[in-house]
Design a protein around this motif. Structure first.
Motif, short mmCIF file in Angstrom:
data_model
loop_
_atom_site.label_atom_id
_atom_site.label_comp_id
_atom_site.label_asym_id
_atom_site.label_seq_id
_atom_site.Cartn_x
_atom_site.Cartn_y
_atom_site.Cartn_z
N ASP A 106 6.23 6.73 7.99
CA ASP A 106 5.74 8.07 7.63
C ASP A 106 6.65 8.77 6.61
OD1 ASP A 106 3.43 8.44 9.66
OD2 ASP A 106 5.10 7.62 10.82
N GLN A 152 5.79 9.63 14.77
CA GLN A 152 6.00 9.24 13.38
C GLN A 152 7.37 8.57 13.23
OE1 GLN A 152 5.23 13.18 11.53
NE2 GLN A 152 3.58 12.15 10.45
N LYS A 154 2.60 4.48 16.32
CA LYS A 154 1.16 4.72 16.12
C LYS A 154 0.43 4.81 17.47
CE LYS A 154 0.01 3.29 11.42
NZ LYS A 154 1.33 3.46 10.84
N ALA A 187 4.49 6.66 1.72
CA ALA A 187 5.25 7.49 2.67
C ALA A 187 5.60 8.84 2.04
CB ALA A 187 6.52 6.76 3.08
#
Length: 213
Positions: A129, A105, A100, A160
Motif C-alpha cells: 500500500d 495495509q 488483505k 503504491a
C-alpha cells in the motif's frame, strides 16, 4: 496527503497523553519500534481503543515471518503494519496476503536499501500500500535527509502510495510537501516541541494547503 505522528520514546500513558493533545490534527498514529519493543502490541491495542477514529500503524519493521507478524499486529488493532524493503519478496508477499485478508495495509520501509530505485520498482509490483523513504536516526545525525530519496521513488512507483520519514520538522515540511508524498511521517518534529498541538495544527495546515493546490 496525510500526517502521521510517530511515537518512539514513550510508554503507553505518555503516548495517550500526546495523542490526546494532537488527535484532531493527525490522521495516523504510529506506535514506533522502540515502543513495541518496550510495551509489546498492547500499545497498539490500547491506542486503537482510546482513539478509534484514528488509524494506528504498528512499526514492526518485519524482516521474516511476514504473514504471522501481520496477523498478530492486526489482531491488536493495527490498520497499517511496516515491513522492511531489505527483506525478501516472499516475506513481503506473505505480509500483503495476510493484510488483505484482515483489511489492513502494508507500508514498506526502505531504510538502508542500497539500490533504492530498483527495489522500489520491485516492491511496487508486490501489491503493497505504501513505500516509505526513511532516513534513520543514525543517518540523520550524520546530516542526511530523505528529500532526494523521495523524488527517486516518486519517479518510479506506479501503484503504491509514497511516504516519507526521518527528521521532518516544521521548517523543512514545505520542502517535503512540494514533492507530493501521500503520507508525511513526523516524530520529534511534533513530540519534541513545547506546544505539540500548535505545531501539529500548523503542519496539518501546510499539508492540507498543498493537497488543495
Amino acid at each position: 496527503m496525510k500526517l502521521q505522528l510517530a511515537l518512539d520514546l514513550v510508554n503507553i500513558p505518555e503516548a495517550k497523553e500526546v495523542v490526546n493533545e494532537v488527535q484532531e490534527h493527525v490522521d495516523i498514529v504510529e506506535i514506533g519500534t522502540p515502543v513495541v519493543i518496550n510495551e509489546g502490541l498492547r500499545a497498539v491495542k490500547e491506542i486503537k481503543e482510546a482513539f478509534p477514529s484514528l488509524q494506528v500503524l504498528a512499526d514492526l519493521k518485519i524482516m521474516d515471518a511476514g504473514a504471522y507478524e501481520v496477523m498478530k499486529a492486526s489482531e491488536a488493532g493495527a490498520d497499517i503494519i511496516t515491513v522492511l524493503g531489505a527483506t525478501d519478496d516472499a516475506t513481503i508477499k506473505g505480509a500483503v496476503e495476510e493484510a488483505k485478508k484482515r483489511g489492513a495495509q502494508i507500508l514498506v520501509d526502505m531504510i538502508n536499501v542500497k539500490d533504492l530505485e530498483q527495489r522500489a520498482r520491485e516492491v511496487d509490483e508486490l501489491g503493497v500500500d505504501y513505500i516509505c523513504v526513511h532516513t534513520g536516526y543514525d543517518l540523520q545525525a550524520a546530516g542526511e535527509s530523505p528529500f532526494e530519496q523521495l523524488q527517486t521513488i516518486k519517479r518510479v512507483v506506479k501503484k503504491a502510495k509514497t511516504a516519507v520519514a526521518g527528521g521532518i520538522k516544521l521548517d523543512t515540511l514545505p520542502e517535503v510537501v512540494q514533492s507530493q508524498p501521500d503520507l508525511v511521517i513526523v516524530g520529534g518534529g511534533i513530540t519534541g516541541q513545547e506546544d505539540k498541538k500548535a505545531v501539529a495544527a500548523q503542519m496539518q495546515k501546510l499539508i492540507k494547503q498543498e493537497t488543495l493546490v
